[in-house]
Write a protein that holds these residues in place. Structure first.
Motif, PDB file in Angstrom:
ATOM      1  N   SER A  75       2.615  -6.490 -16.739  1.00  0.00           N
ATOM      2  CA  SER A  75       3.085  -5.694 -17.863  1.00  0.00           C
ATOM      3  C   SER A  75       4.556  -5.971 -18.158  1.00  0.00           C
ATOM      4  N   ASP A  76       4.873  -5.949 -19.447  1.00  0.00           N
ATOM      5  CA  ASP A  76       6.263  -6.092 -19.845  1.00  0.00           C
ATOM      6  C   ASP A  76       7.022  -4.770 -19.727  1.00  0.00           C
ATOM      7  N   HIS A  77       6.309  -3.693 -19.508  1.00  0.00           N
ATOM      8  CA  HIS A  77       6.935  -2.373 -19.474  1.00  0.00           C
ATOM      9  C   HIS A  77       7.406  -2.083 -18.049  1.00  0.00           C
ATOM     10  N   LYS A  78       8.588  -2.642 -17.701  1.00  0.00           N
ATOM     11  CA  LYS A  78       9.052  -2.593 -16.316  1.00  0.00           C
ATOM     12  C   LYS A  78       9.385  -1.175 -15.865  1.00  0.00           C
ATOM     13  N   ASP A  79       9.922  -0.350 -16.778  1.00  0.00           N
ATOM     14  CA  ASP A  79      10.272   1.017 -16.396  1.00  0.00           C
ATOM     15  C   ASP A  79       9.027   1.819 -16.055  1.00  0.00           C
ATOM     16  N   ILE A  80       7.955   1.640 -16.857  1.00  0.00           N
ATOM     17  CA  ILE A  80       6.695   2.338 -16.581  1.00  0.00           C
ATOM     18  C   ILE A  80       6.146   1.888 -15.238  1.00  0.00           C
ATOM     19  N   ARG A  81       6.167   0.602 -15.005  1.00  0.00           N
ATOM     20  CA  ARG A  81       5.614   0.057 -13.764  1.00  0.00           C
ATOM     21  C   ARG A  81       6.402   0.555 -12.560  1.00  0.00           C
ATOM     22  N   ALA A  82       7.739   0.618 -12.679  1.00  0.00           N
ATOM     23  CA  ALA A  82       8.564   1.076 -11.565  1.00  0.00           C
ATOM     24  C   ALA A  82       8.268   2.536 -11.217  1.00  0.00           C
ATOM     25  N   GLU A  83       8.086   3.373 -12.259  1.00  0.00           N
ATOM     26  CA  GLU A  83       7.758   4.777 -12.017  1.00  0.00           C
ATOM     27  C   GLU A  83       6.385   4.907 -11.373  1.00  0.00           C
ATOM     28  N   LEU A  84       5.426   4.123 -11.845  1.00  0.00           N
ATOM     29  CA  LEU A  84       4.099   4.134 -11.233  1.00  0.00           C
ATOM     30  C   LEU A  84       4.152   3.699  -9.780  1.00  0.00           C
ATOM     31  N   GLN A  85       4.929   2.676  -9.517  1.00  0.00           N
ATOM     32  CA  GLN A  85       5.043   2.169  -8.145  1.00  0.00           C
ATOM     33  C   GLN A  85       5.603   3.245  -7.213  1.00  0.00           C
ATOM     34  N   ARG A  86       6.553   4.036  -7.741  1.00  0.00           N
ATOM     35  CA  ARG A  86       7.096   5.141  -6.944  1.00  0.00           C
ATOM     36  C   ARG A  86       6.021   6.187  -6.651  1.00  0.00           C
ATOM     37  N   ILE A  87       5.218   6.522  -7.682  1.00  0.00           N
ATOM     38  CA  ILE A  87       4.151   7.519  -7.495  1.00  0.00           C
ATOM     39  C   ILE A  87       3.113   7.005  -6.511  1.00  0.00           C
ATOM     40  N   TRP A  88       2.700   5.757  -6.658  1.00  0.00           N
ATOM     41  CA  TRP A  88       1.714   5.183  -5.738  1.00  0.00           C
ATOM     42  C   TRP A  88       2.238   5.200  -4.309  1.00  0.00           C
ATOM     43  N   SER A  89       3.496   4.877  -4.140  1.00  0.00           N
ATOM     44  CA  SER A  89       4.085   4.861  -2.799  1.00  0.00           C
ATOM     45  C   SER A  89       3.993   6.233  -2.151  1.00  0.00           C
ATOM     46  N   GLU A  90       4.248   7.289  -2.939  1.00  0.00           N
ATOM     47  CA  GLU A  90       4.209   8.648  -2.394  1.00  0.00           C
ATOM     48  C   GLU A  90       2.797   9.072  -2.015  1.00  0.00           C
ATOM     49  N   SER A 138       6.935  -1.764  -2.054  1.00  0.00           N
ATOM     50  CA  SER A 138       6.610  -3.192  -2.080  1.00  0.00           C
ATOM     51  C   SER A 138       5.199  -3.482  -1.578  1.00  0.00           C
ATOM     52  N   ASP A 139       4.596  -2.488  -0.923  1.00  0.00           N
ATOM     53  CA  ASP A 139       3.259  -2.675  -0.361  1.00  0.00           C
ATOM     54  C   ASP A 139       2.193  -1.974  -1.211  1.00  0.00           C
ATOM     55  N   CYS A 140       2.483  -1.785  -2.499  1.00  0.00           N
ATOM     56  CA  CYS A 140       1.546  -1.098  -3.391  1.00  0.00           C
ATOM     57  C   CYS A 140       0.954  -2.038  -4.435  1.00  0.00           C
ATOM     58  N   GLU A 141       0.955  -3.331  -4.164  1.00  0.00           N
ATOM     59  CA  GLU A 141       0.355  -4.298  -5.069  1.00  0.00           C
ATOM     60  C   GLU A 141      -1.126  -4.452  -4.742  1.00  0.00           C
ATOM     61  N   GLY A 142      -1.948  -4.529  -5.775  1.00  0.00           N
ATOM     62  CA  GLY A 142      -3.375  -4.731  -5.555  1.00  0.00           C
ATOM     63  C   GLY A 142      -4.193  -3.549  -6.005  1.00  0.00           C
ATOM     64  N   ASP A 143      -5.452  -3.530  -5.570  1.00  0.00           N
ATOM     65  CA  ASP A 143      -6.419  -2.502  -5.941  1.00  0.00           C
ATOM     66  C   ASP A 143      -6.068  -1.186  -5.245  1.00  0.00           C
ATOM     67  N   PHE A 144      -5.950  -0.091  -6.030  1.00  0.00           N
ATOM     68  CA  PHE A 144      -5.571   1.212  -5.484  1.00  0.00           C
ATOM     69  C   PHE A 144      -6.467   1.619  -4.318  1.00  0.00           C
ATOM     70  N   PHE A 145      -7.758   1.379  -4.445  1.00  0.00           N
ATOM     71  CA  PHE A 145      -8.703   1.828  -3.425  1.00  0.00           C
ATOM     72  C   PHE A 145      -8.698   0.910  -2.203  1.00  0.00           C
ATOM     73  N   GLU A 146      -8.392  -0.341  -2.409  1.00  0.00           N
ATOM     74  CA  GLU A 146      -8.280  -1.241  -1.279  1.00  0.00           C
ATOM     75  C   GLU A 146      -6.988  -1.011  -0.502  1.00  0.00           C
ATOM     76  N   LEU A 147      -6.032  -0.304  -1.131  1.00  0.00           N
ATOM     77  CA  LEU A 147      -4.785   0.046  -0.455  1.00  0.00           C
ATOM     78  C   LEU A 147      -4.916   1.351   0.333  1.00  0.00           C
ATOM     79  N   GLY A 148      -6.115   1.910   0.377  1.00  0.00           N
ATOM     80  CA  GLY A 148      -6.345   3.141   1.135  1.00  0.00           C
ATOM     81  C   GLY A 148      -6.571   4.363   0.281  1.00  0.00           C
ATOM     82  N   GLY A 149      -6.565   4.211  -1.033  1.00  0.00           N
ATOM     83  CA  GLY A 149      -6.814   5.347  -1.904  1.00  0.00           C
ATOM     84  C   GLY A 149      -8.276   5.742  -1.918  1.00  0.00           C
ATOM     85  N   HIS A 150      -8.542   6.982  -2.240  1.00  0.00           N
ATOM     86  CA  HIS A 150      -9.917   7.452  -2.445  1.00  0.00           C
ATOM     87  C   HIS A 150      -9.891   8.483  -3.564  1.00  0.00           C
ATOM     88  N   SER A 151     -11.002   9.149  -3.803  1.00  0.00           N
ATOM     89  CA  SER A 151     -11.123   9.976  -5.006  1.00  0.00           C
ATOM     90  C   SER A 151     -10.057  11.069  -5.080  1.00  0.00           C
TER      91      SER A 151
END
Length: 835
Positions: free
Chosen positions: A472-487, A494-507
């Motif tokens: 995505s070209d929307h770097k600010d949106i991506r950075a905020e999402l990356q922060r939320i995913w990390s939490e 830096s370890d939040c790249e890839g499929d959300f569920f393969e990173l340990g997420g569930h419903s």
């Protein structure tokens, strides 16, 4: 019965694993009927609708789960129990209809009831309709959302219904024990049990058993859609009349259960059909391991995965023994929730398939214990299938009338011929096991479909490679999402790249993430869109599009955004025709379910927050112009049909006359029981009073007749007068008026005033008028006074029921059929002219 308002909340509880799964599925596909449980019974003997309604009211008061709604608080799903909720039984009388038409009419009503979506934010996720077929016989149609109800609950509901109705007839208290527990108590216990670590042993068992399992599925007749569809059909076949006696004798001599025989027969048939030896399918278990829980209505069901080794050279008796061991092991570890198993195994996320299994088996005697209660019998009848969870759902049910095989098959994958052939093979397999258990599996009839190419990826454990993602070209949106995913994931950014569920997420983690994302960006996001591509880049692009769209719509619609809400009722492709219904959104839910998938349905309604204030400053013409501007901004260039009931029909017509909506794009204006034009309404005072009292008397006669026929109760009759309704509310016989009801009444009152101050204008487009029994034949002949403003050939279609019943069960199916046919004709004419 529509969703009831919640009274005082008496408790808040966590949700169980089963409820979390159904909540997540509801968010992914809102209103999908696959989450509705449809039940159909017959009642025969002496009974009354009033007794049935009162019995259901007592059951709702007895079981807290039927007074429960679901909310999200800080990303967590909770269930809240209300002190009381009102319930009204739907009643339809078919005694005047020819008996040979009863089944088709009842089946249609059952489909409509089962397909009608529930609002999980409202309590009492249960609906029931009594269809009177004769003085001593009626059908009982039930629909309940799976988040509060399961198969075992059918038996609990039927037993308590029979006991209470019998007690009411005999003027005594019902013979039912007090409930020591409620569903909320079970939810607390499950939460504590999971936190204690007691489930780990069961989890290790299932992981060891399934970690290297293939994804078993039958080769479909059609290419598998990219996104799983839930439309299906059912094939029903009867077992031989002596099947029950022979089966009981075989099971007793072999020391096996009823279900073990079914699992052995299905696995053998799947082996013969596919040629595979590693067979997997799902089966539900009741999950009611304590006597106290057996008395509760609620969702306790869990899904077990049966993995069976089908050895071609083994005889059927040996195969049955091997299956018995598999079933025993599974039942010993049945407490491990299916959702935890999916998280533990982390299979490839594939939106076209259900996780782990594609086929489901359920073999048992009917949940409802068919028996006599005093002067009536309660009988189980095969019910409508609202939607299909799996590719194939094999149901084998025993009733007093005999055993039947019901094969539900996904019509996006299989033809009726394939489903029919497989059901025949399964029946033959049962017969061979009972007749000749020494025969080998390889000797069974074999039907193997040719497989072209390597077929779909089938590993449960391996992760399929993803196609390259566009960053995505929307770097600010991506950075905020990356922060939320990390939490929410507990990982470094830096370890939040890839499929959300393969990173340990569930419903549940996904719900928390989306809640925080919505809070951060101020926009509601589609769970379905996220599930299709659960990566940071894809979600950032989705958010960017949503923000851009919101900005454009605000600029185009301007101040109308505060006046109107546009509510989606049925989605379709971006270039499909749109049916715009005006106001009364809840009445149009059933209508939208009747419309084919190629047509979008929305509701344009006056907003509750600001709309009424803004409405006061409008006249009818400017209101219609504002609405037309909003529709042009949203649906520019798309074919549009406009629908309205009563005064909303006049508004729909006036919208179609606006320059903002290109004349050639208006397919149809549907007006249901429309008000007369102002020119007709403006008559002498005596005529107005006479007309008003004529309507009141005919309405009273209509509902008095319904009361005498047993279709409605005294409360329903009294509600037809303003004084009667106020009296009922004062004594608590009906629920207090809600804010939403007051808003709807105020909007309707203001629109009527505005319409009477406006002059009608001629319209030469396609119009369909619908007339209920509230209007006389004179209205039919004069097209409600609109004959000089509309084309001479404008049709008037007659509907059963009174004015407010037009969009309920009695008329909605006919309205939908007519509207859809006229739209299809207009589209065909336009295509022919365009060619």
């Amino acid at each position: 019965m529509e969703s009831a308002p919640l009274t005082e909340t008496i408790g808040r509880f966590p949700t169980t694993f089963s409820q979390q799964r159904f909540w997540f599925q509801e968010l992914a596909k809102p209103g999908d009927p696959e989450l509705n449980i449809a039940v159909r019974w017959e009642i025969r003997g002496e009974f009354s609708g009033a007794q049935l309604e009162k019995a259901v009211q007592q059951i709702i008061q007895r079981h807290e789960i039927l007074r429960t709604r679901f909310i999200v608080d800080n990303g967590e799903v909770w269930q809240e129990v209300g002190e009381a909720v009102p319930f009204r039984l739907g009643m339809v009388d078919l005694r005047a209809v020819a008996p040979e038409e009863h089944e088709s009419r009842v089946a249609a009503m059952a489909r409509e009831l089962a397909n009608r979506p529930f609002d999980l934010s409202q309590p009492c996720l249960l609906r029931m309709t009594l269809v009177q077929l004769a003085a001593d016989r009626a059908a009982i149609l039930i629909s309940a959302h799976h988040i509060v109800f399961d198969g075992f609950s059918i038996g609990v509901l039927g037993h308590e219904l029979g006991q209470i109705m019998q007690a009411l007839a005999e003027r005594r208290d019902p013979d039912l024990p007090e409930l020591d527990l409620q569903y909320g108590d079970y939810a607390l216990w499950e939460q504590e049990f999971e936190a204690s670590g007691a489930l780990e042993e069961d989890g290790a068992f299932w992981e060891n058993r399934l970690k290297d399992a293939p994804y078993f599925e039958l080769e479909p007749d059609f290419p598998r859609p990219a996104k799983r569809e839930t439309t299906g059909k059912t094939i029903v076949k009867a077992f031989p009349t002596d099947f029950d006696d022979r089966m009981v004798a075989f099971n007793k001599s072999s020391g096996i259960s009823l279900f073990t025989l079914g699992a052995a027969a299905l696995s053998a048939a799947l082996h013969q059909w596919s040629g595979k030896t590693d067979i997997l399918f799902a089966t539900p278990v009741a999950g009611r391991t304590d006597v106290e829980i057996e008395r509760l209505i609620g969702v306790f069901i869990n899904t077990l995965v049966m993995r069976i080794d089908a050895q071609p050279d083994a005889n059927l008796r040996e195969h049955v023994g091997r299956v018995a061991d598999t079933v025993t092991d599974a039942l010993l570890h049945q407490s491990y929730p299916f959702d935890l198993l999916v998280r533990r195994l982390r299979p490839s996320r594939d939106p076209s398939r259900r996780p782990l299994v594609s086929i489901n088996l359920n073999m048992q005697r009917a949940f409802l214990q068919e028996r006599r209660y005093g002067d009536f019998d309660l009988v189980s009848v095969p019910s409508h299938m609202p939607g299909i969870f799996h590719d194939l759902n094999v149901q084998i049910v025993g009733r007093n009338s005999g055993w039947k095989l019901m094969l539900d098959y996904n019509t996006s994958l299989f033809t009726a011929e394939t489903a029919d052939a497989f059901s025949d093979l399964l029946l033959q397999t049962f017969e061979t096991i009972l007749r000749d258990p020494e025969a080998r599996l390889a000797d069974l009839p074999r039907r193997q479909k040719a497989v072209a190419g390597p077929g779909p990826a089938t590993s449960v454990a391996k992760v399929a490679p993803k196609s390259e993602r566009r960053v995505s070209d929307h770097k600010d949106i991506r950075a905020e999402l990356q922060r939320i995913w990390s939490e929410v994931l507990g990982r470094p950014p830096s370890d939040c790249e890839g499929d959300f569920f393969e990173l340990g997420g569930h419903s549940l983690v996904a719900l928390r993430m989306l809640a925080r994302t919505q809070e951060s960006f101020g926009q509601r996001l589609s769970l379905g869109a996220f599930l299709e591509d659960p990566t940071l880049d894809a979600l950032a692009e989705t958010i960017a599009r949503v923000l851009e769209r919101a900005k454009d719509q605000a600029a185009q619609a301007g101040e109308n955004a505060e006046l109107w809400d546009v509510l989606p009722l049925r989605a379709a492709a971006a270039d499909s025709p749109v049916i715009v219904t005006v106001n009364q959104p809840f009445l149009y839910h059933a209508f939208a379910r009747q419309i084919s998938e190629g047509v979008e349905v929305v509701n344009l309604t006056i907003a509750e927050e600001y709309g009424l204030t803004r409405l006061a400053a409008k006249d009818f013409a400017t209101l219609a112009a504002d609405a037309a501007d909003l529709l042009r901004a949203r649906y520019a260039g798309r074919p549009i049909a406009l629908m309205g009931h009563c005064v909303d029909g006049l508004l729909a017509l006036r919208m179609a006359q606006q320059e903002a909506l290109a004349r050639e794009n208006i397919l149809l204006v549907g007006m249901i029981d429309p008000l007369e034009p102002a020119e007709v309404v403006r008559r002498g005072r005596f005529e107005r009073v006479r007309a008003r009292w004529s309507v009141r008397l005919r309405r009273w006669g209509h509902y008095l007749g319904a009361k005498l026929r047993g279709q409605i109760g005294w409360a329903d009759l009294l509600r037809q007068t303003g004084a009667g309704e106020k009296l009922l509310r004062r004594f608590g016989a009906i629920a207090p008026e809600t804010e939403a009801e007051r808003h709807a009444f105020a909007v309707n009152h203001r629109l009527v005033q505005m319409s009477q101050e406006a002059s009608a204008e001629p319209f030469d487009g396609d119009v369909a008028l619908f007339k209920t029994e509230a209007h006389t034949d004179a209205a039919l002949r004069g097209s409600f006074g609109w004959s000089r403003f509309l084309p001479a050939d404008t049709p008037v279609y007659q509907l059963p029921g009174w004015h407010q019943d037009a969009l309920m069960t009695t008329g909605v199916e006919k309205i939908a059929q007519i509207v859809q046919a006229r739209i299809a004709r207009r589209m065909k004419d336009a295509s022919r002219h365009g060619g």
